[in-house]
Write a protein that holds these residues in place. Structure first.
Motif, mmCIF file in Angstrom:
data_model
loop_
_atom_site.group_PDB
_atom_site.id
_atom_site.type_symbol
_atom_site.label_atom_id
_atom_site.label_comp_id
_atom_site.label_asym_id
_atom_site.label_seq_id
_atom_site.Cartn_x
_atom_site.Cartn_y
_atom_site.Cartn_z
ATOM 1 N N GLU A 25 0.834 -1.199 0.000
ATOM 2 C CA GLU A 25 0.000 0.000 0.000
ATOM 3 C C GLU A 25 0.865 1.244 0.000
ATOM 4 N N GLY A 26 0.282 2.329 -0.493
ATOM 5 C CA GLY A 26 0.969 3.608 -0.511
ATOM 6 C C GLY A 26 0.097 4.659 -1.154
ATOM 7 N N GLU A 27 0.688 5.818 -1.444
ATOM 8 C CA GLU A 27 -0.031 6.932 -2.057
ATOM 9 C C GLU A 27 0.264 6.964 -3.549
ATOM 10 N N LEU A 28 -0.784 7.034 -4.351
ATOM 11 C CA LEU A 28 -0.618 7.103 -5.804
ATOM 12 C C LEU A 28 -0.110 8.489 -6.172
ATOM 13 N N MET A 29 1.113 8.551 -6.668
ATOM 14 C CA MET A 29 1.754 9.824 -6.977
ATOM 15 C C MET A 29 1.536 10.263 -8.417
ATOM 16 N N ALA A 30 1.495 9.309 -9.349
ATOM 17 C CA ALA A 30 1.335 9.641 -10.769
ATOM 18 C C ALA A 30 0.948 8.404 -11.547
ATOM 19 N N VAL A 31 0.281 8.631 -12.663
ATOM 20 C CA VAL A 31 0.043 7.589 -13.645
ATOM 21 C C VAL A 31 0.650 8.113 -14.946
ATOM 22 N N ILE A 32 1.527 7.317 -15.525
ATOM 23 C CA ILE A 32 2.262 7.756 -16.706
ATOM 24 C C ILE A 32 2.134 6.713 -17.799
ATOM 25 N N ASN A 33 1.764 7.163 -18.984
ATOM 26 C CA ASN A 33 1.750 6.323 -20.172
ATOM 27 C C ASN A 33 3.170 6.382 -20.726
ATOM 28 N N GLU A 34 3.919 5.297 -20.548
ATOM 29 C CA GLU A 34 5.354 5.311 -20.812
ATOM 30 C C GLU A 34 5.719 4.404 -21.982
ATOM 31 N N TYR A 50 2.782 5.066 -10.330
ATOM 32 C CA TYR A 50 3.901 5.305 -9.413
ATOM 33 C C TYR A 50 3.312 5.480 -8.022
ATOM 34 N N ILE A 51 3.657 4.564 -7.122
ATOM 35 C CA ILE A 51 3.109 4.546 -5.766
ATOM 36 C C ILE A 51 4.236 4.765 -4.771
ATOM 37 N N ARG A 52 4.023 5.676 -3.818
ATOM 38 C CA ARG A 52 5.011 5.938 -2.764
ATOM 39 C C ARG A 52 4.602 5.160 -1.524
ATOM 40 N N GLY A 53 5.439 4.206 -1.148
ATOM 41 C CA GLY A 53 5.184 3.379 0.022
ATOM 42 C C GLY A 53 5.504 4.102 1.316
ATOM 43 N N SER A 54 5.261 3.433 2.442
ATOM 44 C CA SER A 54 5.480 4.052 3.762
ATOM 45 C C SER A 54 6.946 4.395 4.013
ATOM 46 N N SER A 55 7.864 3.729 3.320
ATOM 47 C CA SER A 55 9.291 4.025 3.473
ATOM 48 C C SER A 55 9.690 5.312 2.755
ATOM 49 N N GLY A 56 8.790 5.823 1.900
ATOM 50 C CA GLY A 56 9.109 7.007 1.122
ATOM 51 C C GLY A 56 9.637 6.670 -0.264
ATOM 52 N N ARG A 57 9.923 5.414 -0.481
ATOM 53 C CA ARG A 57 10.431 4.964 -1.776
ATOM 54 C C ARG A 57 9.265 4.661 -2.704
ATOM 55 N N GLU A 58 9.376 5.095 -3.965
ATOM 56 C CA GLU A 58 8.320 4.851 -4.939
ATOM 57 C C GLU A 58 8.593 3.570 -5.711
#
Length: 69
Positions: A25-34, A50-58
């Motif tokens: 789980e984490g916060e959804l930071m961006a959705v990118i069509n790559e 791109y999801i940022r987890g509780s550790s701060g790492r995406e």
């Protein structure tokens, strides 16, 4: 080759989400069509979340794996 990425709007941006593939789980930071193609002859586009987890790492996952937490 065209642009390498483009931002995509998503209803869960900046909200708590779960990656159903990993259960993380984490916060959804961006959705990118790559463009993930390794060839100049053809493009291969994938929508990545791109999801940022509780550790701060995406981390990334396919956007279809994202659900509200």
């Amino acid at each position: 080759m065209s642009e390498q990425y483009e931002y995509v709007p998503h209803r869960l941006l900046r909200r708590r989400v779960r990656d159903i593939a990993s259960g993380t789980e984490g916060e959804l930071m961006a959705v990118i069509n790559e463009n993930v193609s390794d060839s100049v002859l053809r493009d291969h586009w994938v929508e990545l979340a791109y999801i940022r987890g509780s550790s701060g790492r995406e981390f990334t996952t396919v956007v279809t794996n994202v659900e509200p937490a």
